[in-house]
Design an enzyme around this catalytic site. Structure first.
Site, mmCIF file in Angstrom:
data_model
loop_
_atom_site.group_PDB
_atom_site.id
_atom_site.type_symbol
_atom_site.label_atom_id
_atom_site.label_comp_id
_atom_site.label_asym_id
_atom_site.label_seq_id
_atom_site.Cartn_x
_atom_site.Cartn_y
_atom_site.Cartn_z
ATOM 1 N N TYR A 1 10.098 -56.280 -18.415
ATOM 2 C CA TYR A 1 9.422 -56.600 -16.699
ATOM 3 C C TYR A 1 9.669 -55.068 -16.352
ATOM 4 O O TYR A 1 9.178 -55.016 -15.561
ATOM 5 C CB TYR A 1 10.607 -57.508 -15.684
ATOM 6 C CG TYR A 1 10.136 -58.904 -16.402
ATOM 7 C CD1 TYR A 1 9.587 -59.477 -17.312
ATOM 8 C CD2 TYR A 1 11.600 -60.055 -16.044
ATOM 9 C CE1 TYR A 1 9.143 -60.820 -17.787
ATOM 10 C CE2 TYR A 1 11.363 -61.044 -16.329
ATOM 11 C CZ TYR A 1 10.239 -60.880 -16.874
ATOM 12 O OH TYR A 1 10.223 -62.890 -17.459
ATOM 13 N N LYS B 1 14.790 -60.162 -22.604
ATOM 14 C CA LYS B 1 14.567 -60.203 -23.445
ATOM 15 C C LYS B 1 13.385 -59.753 -24.513
ATOM 16 O O LYS B 1 13.244 -58.405 -23.994
ATOM 17 C CB LYS B 1 13.195 -61.699 -22.948
ATOM 18 C CG LYS B 1 13.213 -62.776 -21.872
ATOM 19 C CD LYS B 1 12.335 -63.626 -21.461
ATOM 20 C CE LYS B 1 13.109 -64.374 -19.662
ATOM 21 N NZ LYS B 1 13.067 -63.130 -18.811
ATOM 22 N N ASP C 1 17.749 -62.822 -14.538
ATOM 23 C CA ASP C 1 17.038 -62.879 -15.373
ATOM 24 C C ASP C 1 15.867 -61.945 -15.452
ATOM 25 O O ASP C 1 14.943 -62.041 -14.766
ATOM 26 C CB ASP C 1 16.026 -64.519 -15.653
ATOM 27 C CG ASP C 1 15.183 -64.857 -16.870
ATOM 28 O OD1 ASP C 1 15.857 -65.463 -17.569
ATOM 29 O OD2 ASP C 1 14.258 -64.132 -16.640
ATOM 30 N N HIS D 1 10.832 -63.635 -26.356
ATOM 31 C CA HIS D 1 10.133 -64.227 -25.246
ATOM 32 C C HIS D 1 8.966 -64.909 -26.001
ATOM 33 O O HIS D 1 8.696 -65.526 -24.398
ATOM 34 C CB HIS D 1 9.436 -62.458 -24.169
ATOM 35 C CG HIS D 1 9.449 -62.781 -22.687
ATOM 36 N ND1 HIS D 1 9.648 -60.941 -22.214
ATOM 37 C CD2 HIS D 1 8.823 -63.093 -22.209
ATOM 38 C CE1 HIS D 1 9.272 -61.526 -21.421
ATOM 39 N NE2 HIS D 1 8.628 -63.076 -21.135
HETATM 40 N N1 LIG Z 1 10.084 -66.591 -20.062
HETATM 41 C C1 LIG Z 1 8.622 -66.731 -19.341
HETATM 42 O O1 LIG Z 1 7.628 -65.726 -20.082
HETATM 43 C C2 LIG Z 1 8.540 -66.323 -18.318
HETATM 44 C C3 LIG Z 1 7.429 -66.233 -17.460
HETATM 45 C C4 LIG Z 1 7.569 -66.096 -15.793
HETATM 46 C C5 LIG Z 1 8.554 -66.004 -15.209
HETATM 47 N N2 LIG Z 1 9.509 -65.965 -16.361
HETATM 48 C C6 LIG Z 1 11.116 -66.339 -15.606
HETATM 49 O O2 LIG Z 1 10.926 -66.908 -14.598
HETATM 50 C C7 LIG Z 1 11.231 -66.075 -13.011
HETATM 51 C C8 LIG Z 1 10.619 -66.971 -12.270
HETATM 52 O O3 LIG Z 1 8.930 -67.420 -12.124
HETATM 53 P P1 LIG Z 1 8.138 -66.355 -11.669
HETATM 54 O O4 LIG Z 1 8.501 -65.380 -10.852
HETATM 55 O O5 LIG Z 1 6.945 -66.804 -12.284
HETATM 56 O O6 LIG Z 1 7.965 -67.519 -10.370
HETATM 57 P P2 LIG Z 1 8.367 -68.622 -9.069
HETATM 58 O O7 LIG Z 1 9.969 -67.808 -8.808
HETATM 59 O O8 LIG Z 1 7.978 -70.402 -9.723
HETATM 60 O O9 LIG Z 1 7.979 -68.478 -8.238
HETATM 61 C C9 LIG Z 1 7.670 -66.798 -7.989
HETATM 62 C C10 LIG Z 1 6.897 -66.697 -6.282
HETATM 63 O O10 LIG Z 1 7.465 -67.935 -5.742
HETATM 64 C C11 LIG Z 1 7.128 -67.257 -4.021
HETATM 65 N N3 LIG Z 1 8.707 -67.641 -3.463
HETATM 66 C C12 LIG Z 1 10.132 -67.659 -3.794
HETATM 67 N N4 LIG Z 1 10.618 -67.952 -2.755
HETATM 68 C C13 LIG Z 1 10.096 -68.849 -2.025
HETATM 69 C C14 LIG Z 1 10.208 -69.829 -0.960
HETATM 70 N N5 LIG Z 1 11.327 -70.111 -0.196
HETATM 71 N N6 LIG Z 1 8.932 -70.033 -0.095
HETATM 72 C C15 LIG Z 1 7.729 -69.621 -0.770
HETATM 73 N N7 LIG Z 1 7.606 -68.734 -1.817
HETATM 74 C C16 LIG Z 1 8.864 -67.859 -2.792
HETATM 75 C C17 LIG Z 1 7.354 -65.605 -4.677
HETATM 76 O O11 LIG Z 1 6.955 -64.849 -3.268
HETATM 77 P P3 LIG Z 1 8.115 -63.272 -2.933
HETATM 78 O O12 LIG Z 1 8.859 -62.850 -3.805
HETATM 79 O O13 LIG Z 1 6.662 -62.551 -2.134
HETATM 80 O O14 LIG Z 1 8.507 -64.632 -1.937
HETATM 81 C C18 LIG Z 1 6.717 -65.584 -5.655
HETATM 82 O O15 LIG Z 1 5.309 -65.228 -5.407
HETATM 83 C C19 LIG Z 1 11.079 -64.554 -13.661
HETATM 84 O O16 LIG Z 1 11.061 -64.127 -12.120
HETATM 85 C C20 LIG Z 1 11.141 -64.459 -14.887
HETATM 86 O O17 LIG Z 1 12.172 -63.665 -14.844
HETATM 87 C C21 LIG Z 1 9.659 -65.783 -17.700
#
Ligand SMILES: NC(=O)c1ccc[n+]([C@@H]2O[C@H](COP(=O)([O-])OP(=O)(O)OC[C@H]3O[C@@H](n4cnc5c(N)ncnc54)[C@H](OP(=O)(O)O)[C@@H]3O)[C@@H](O)[C@H]2O)c1
Length: 285
Positions: free
Chosen positions: A52, A77, A47, A110
């Site tokens: 990004y 997006k 994704d 988005h």
């Molecule tokens: N549509 C939108 O508006 C929108 C907004 C935000 C995100 N997104 C999408 O959703 C995806 C996921 O959301 P997100 O990246 O915001 O947050 P997330 O996946 O909920 O959390 C990512 C965070 O958690 C840490 N993490 C990952 N696995 C872990 C584990 N097993 N144990 C402890 N910590 C862990 C990562 O650190 P490290 O990388 O240091 O491991 C990072 O700091 C994004 O990458 C993006 O593709 C979309």
């Protein structure tokens, strides 16, 4: 090699229920390594978004992997400053050039900034022309979806919204289910914020299953039929996050997690007009 199940979208297209999100992977070396580890661990769904700034690297990583295009599911997006009919078509071409792919699996709006109907109409055309396998939205509330669906033809295949145990989106979920729109969770781990990963209830459940809290949260999403793509740049966490298909949370555990709802988002509300206006001014390359 991977036991990630597929979910069938409302147009019959299949999407792996688990993948990798690549938001905030800003360094090329870090990005390339994370994708390589993810592919090795069995991830096949990525994704990304124009915003990004890493679509070009993803294109390179896909080529380097040697994985068959048909075995991958790639989402991107449309960014907020590129809304409008012609603008959307141009933005899509830019995305495709960066990814260097013949078709995109899923293209999302988005955020619901002004003009999303015109943007979506351009996406409908690209979809009908076979350039995109499925189209959808992100950060759309019920009222945005009702407005969009009353003026367009193709029912969005997904709505990608902030969702985690502290903000479960139950009302929106019910609406999405009723309308055949798949629920994608962004920030599935609550972006690691607000002590969610040390929550006592989740820690006890994790200990019972000999799993981590992150694995319990991701499993909870899977059992709610949500599509998830947690982000990590660490090899061990990438392997840990996908290792959630060999255990099951009981009804009682699912109910305990249900009680963790706080009613509060960690991130920006899609109804924050100031944010939407400001972000629509934020130009991207
Ligand atoms: N549509 C939108 O508006 C929108 C907004 C935000 C995100 N997104 C999408 O959703 C995806 C996921 O959301 P997100 O990246 O915001 O947050 P997330 O996946 O909920 O959390 C990512 C965070 O958690 C840490 N993490 C990952 N696995 C872990 C584990 N097993 N144990 C402890 N910590 C862990 C990562 O650190 P490290 O990388 O240091 O491991 C990072 O700091 C994004 O990458 C993006 O593709 C979309």
């Amino acid at each position: 090699m991977t036991n990630v199940p597929n979910v069938k979208l409302n147009n019959g297209v299949e999407i792996p229920q688990f993948g990798l999100g690549v938001y905030k992977m800003k360094e090329k070396s870090e990005f390339m390594e994370a994708i390589k580890w993810a592919f090795e661990a069995g991830y096949r769904h990525i994704d990304t978004a124009a915003y990004y700034g890493n679509e070009e690297w993803l294109g390179e990583a896909i080529k380097e992997s040697g994985i068959d295009r048909k075995d991958l599911f790639i989402t991107s997006k449309l960014w907020n400053s590129e809304h409008g009919y012609e603008e959307t078509k141009a933005a899509f071409e830019k995305t495709m050039k960066k990814l260097d792919l013949d078709y995109l699996d899923l293209y999302l709006i988005h955020w619901p900034t002004a003009n999303y109907v015109e943007s979506y109409k351009a996406m409908e055309e690209l979809y009908k022309a076979g350039r995109i396998k499925a189209i959808g939205v992100s950060n759309f509330q019920i009222h945005h979806l009702e407005d969009l669906m009353s003026q367009t033809e193709v029912v969005p295949a997904v709505d990608q919204v902030e969702t985690h145990p502290y903000f479960q989106q139950d009302e929106l979920r019910t609406f999405l289910k009723a309308n055949g729109i798949a629920h994608e969770a962004w920030g599935p781990l609550g972006q690691g914020k607000n002590t969610i990963l040390t929550n006592e209830v989740l820690t006890t459940i994790a200990e019972n299953h000999n799993k981590s809290v992150a694995q319990v949260i991701l499993r909870w999403h899977i059992q709610r039929d949500t599509i998830v793509f947690p982000k990590s740049v660490h090899q061990q966490r990438l392997a840990e996050n996908i290792d959630i298909f060999d255990f099951e949370l009981s009804n009682d555990e699912m109910n305990q997690i249900k009680q963790l709802e706080t009613g509060e988002r960690f991130a920006t509300s899609p109804d924050d007009e100031e944010f939407l206006k400001a972000s629509a001014q934020k130009k991207i390359d």
